[in-house]
Design a protein around this motif. Sequence first.
Motif, PDB file in Angstrom:
ATOM      1  N   PRO A 106       0.832  -1.212   0.000  1.00  0.00           N
ATOM      2  CA  PRO A 106       0.000   0.000   0.000  1.00  0.00           C
ATOM      3  C   PRO A 106       0.864   1.258   0.000  1.00  0.00           C
ATOM      4  O   PRO A 106       1.954   1.291   0.592  1.00  0.00           O
ATOM      5  N   LEU A 107       0.374   2.291  -0.655  1.00  0.00           N
ATOM      6  CA  LEU A 107       1.156   3.519  -0.793  1.00  0.00           C
ATOM      7  C   LEU A 107       1.436   4.187   0.542  1.00  0.00           C
ATOM      8  O   LEU A 107       2.486   4.811   0.722  1.00  0.00           O
ATOM      9  N   THR A 111       5.175   5.118   1.590  1.00  0.00           N
ATOM     10  CA  THR A 111       5.457   6.509   1.955  1.00  0.00           C
ATOM     11  C   THR A 111       6.089   6.576   3.339  1.00  0.00           C
ATOM     12  O   THR A 111       7.078   7.292   3.564  1.00  0.00           O
ATOM     13  N   SER A 112       5.540   5.820   4.282  1.00  0.00           N
ATOM     14  CA  SER A 112       6.067   5.817   5.653  1.00  0.00           C
ATOM     15  C   SER A 112       7.480   5.240   5.702  1.00  0.00           C
ATOM     16  O   SER A 112       8.359   5.776   6.395  1.00  0.00           O
ATOM     17  N   VAL A 113       7.703   4.158   4.959  1.00  0.00           N
ATOM     18  CA  VAL A 113       9.028   3.526   4.958  1.00  0.00           C
ATOM     19  C   VAL A 113      10.081   4.466   4.382  1.00  0.00           C
ATOM     20  O   VAL A 113      11.179   4.620   4.947  1.00  0.00           O
ATOM     21  N   PHE A 114       9.754   5.124   3.266  1.00  0.00           N
ATOM     22  CA  PHE A 114      10.711   6.051   2.668  1.00  0.00           C
ATOM     23  C   PHE A 114      10.945   7.267   3.571  1.00  0.00           C
ATOM     24  O   PHE A 114      12.059   7.793   3.630  1.00  0.00           O
ATOM     25  N   ALA A 115       9.908   7.717   4.268  1.00  0.00           N
ATOM     26  CA  ALA A 115      10.081   8.847   5.187  1.00  0.00           C
ATOM     27  C   ALA A 115      11.018   8.477   6.331  1.00  0.00           C
ATOM     28  O   ALA A 115      11.909   9.259   6.701  1.00  0.00           O
ATOM     29  N   VAL A 116      10.835   7.277   6.876  1.00  0.00           N
ATOM     30  CA  VAL A 116      11.734   6.815   7.948  1.00  0.00           C
ATOM     31  C   VAL A 116      13.150   6.640   7.405  1.00  0.00           C
ATOM     32  O   VAL A 116      14.137   6.996   8.062  1.00  0.00           O
ATOM     33  N   TRP A 163       0.021   8.482  -3.434  1.00  0.00           N
ATOM     34  CA  TRP A 163      -0.911   8.262  -2.316  1.00  0.00           C
ATOM     35  C   TRP A 163      -1.937   9.393  -2.262  1.00  0.00           C
ATOM     36  O   TRP A 163      -3.124   9.162  -2.011  1.00  0.00           O
ATOM     37  N   THR A 164      -1.484  10.601  -2.524  1.00  0.00           N
ATOM     38  CA  THR A 164      -2.410  11.739  -2.556  1.00  0.00           C
ATOM     39  C   THR A 164      -3.475  11.551  -3.624  1.00  0.00           C
ATOM     40  O   THR A 164      -4.671  11.769  -3.385  1.00  0.00           O
TER      41      THR A 164
END
Length: 418
Positions: A106-107, A111-116, A163-164
């Motif tokens: 899921p996006l 998104t969360s993984v890349f942000a971390v 995701w947006t």
Amino acid sequence: MTTDTASRTTVPRVLLNKVPEVTIWFWLIKILCTTVGESFADWINMQLGVGLVATAIIFTVVFAAVLIWQFRTSRYRPAAYWLTVVVVSVTGTLYTDILTDQLGVPLWISTSVFAVGLAAVFGIWWTRERTLSIHSIVSRPREGFYWLAVLVTFALGTAAGDWTLELTGWSPGVSVLLPLALIAIIVGCWRMGANPVLAFWLAYILTRPLGANLGDWLASPKVPDQGLGLGTLVTSVIFLGAILATVVYLTLTKADVIEQHEHRERTPKYYRPHRELPLVGVMAAAAVAAGILLNWASAQPHANAAAEEEGPNPAASKVHLTSQQATAHFPASDVAQFRNLVQGMNTALAKGDPASVNNGVDAYEKAWDDDEDKLKPLDQTAWNYIDSQNDALFTSVRKTKDPAAEKQAVQALLATLG
């Protein structure tokens, strides 16, 4: 950040600054590169026809080659630097597409993984070098941290932008406005005294969804509220030409060369330390407001929300169309492209080659999704009918993995496409 690093002795070698000055030219060509990253990645993936993973591997090798060239330069060279940015833009887009389209991640998770991951890169970079400023890329370790951060920002920007779109169902033209507004707020905060390094990296991340949505708007079919209908190839050629012209200009004029190459931080132009915390609060408030807007938009009825559950469309399953009825209103060239892709899957099934079947499904799904905005308004009933057959095909190949079901789905789709 204004920490003086001249006294550090751990840097093995001092180089001339390897990155350009942050001027209007920097941001212009950065947006051009991100737009190319979106449109060119889509076009290349379709033209190579080897599948998303193989395309990503090819571009990873290309990225490694141009990065070696960039590292071997002794100073900032526009051609080497911006070619690396273009390639990393395409590569970062492909990595995100693999997670989403190939692995089904899921996006919001990607998104969360890349942000971390980006936070980890910045944390290690700061711990070792005590600066994140691009005005101090004067050693090999800093150059390595810089390009790693750039790669992750492209992947993060791609995932966040997609995701947006998934949450809101906005058209590409409308979607451009959100990152544009956030960038304007960041620029305003920077001019009022916000931390320049923080402002730079936030704007750098946001230019990725801005450029990607701009590329989608230009390439999307010319239907109401969608795009200009230029296509991915024409869009890529236009922007690659603009990048080339800009790089030639910068090479001749040296308008973006940092003249002050001393191994220390430069004095920020607008930075006012006493305003830093309040302006961080302003940017945080803008982020919260954007989150509220996205949450509101996701609650509104839109096409993406209706399509989240993959599987045969119950309404479409009650309809039966002949091949002529299903394809009569669609352009013959598009139908021929779909038919060739499905025929390739049929051939792979006959040879017992599941890898080629999977690659064929990925290419077909990409082609179908890219043409949705053009085909659906032409004949929604036919589009829903074929889309339901597509879902049956995707389910049989990716979930049930039953050869008999795969063969039945492929042959049914071939019959529909003529």
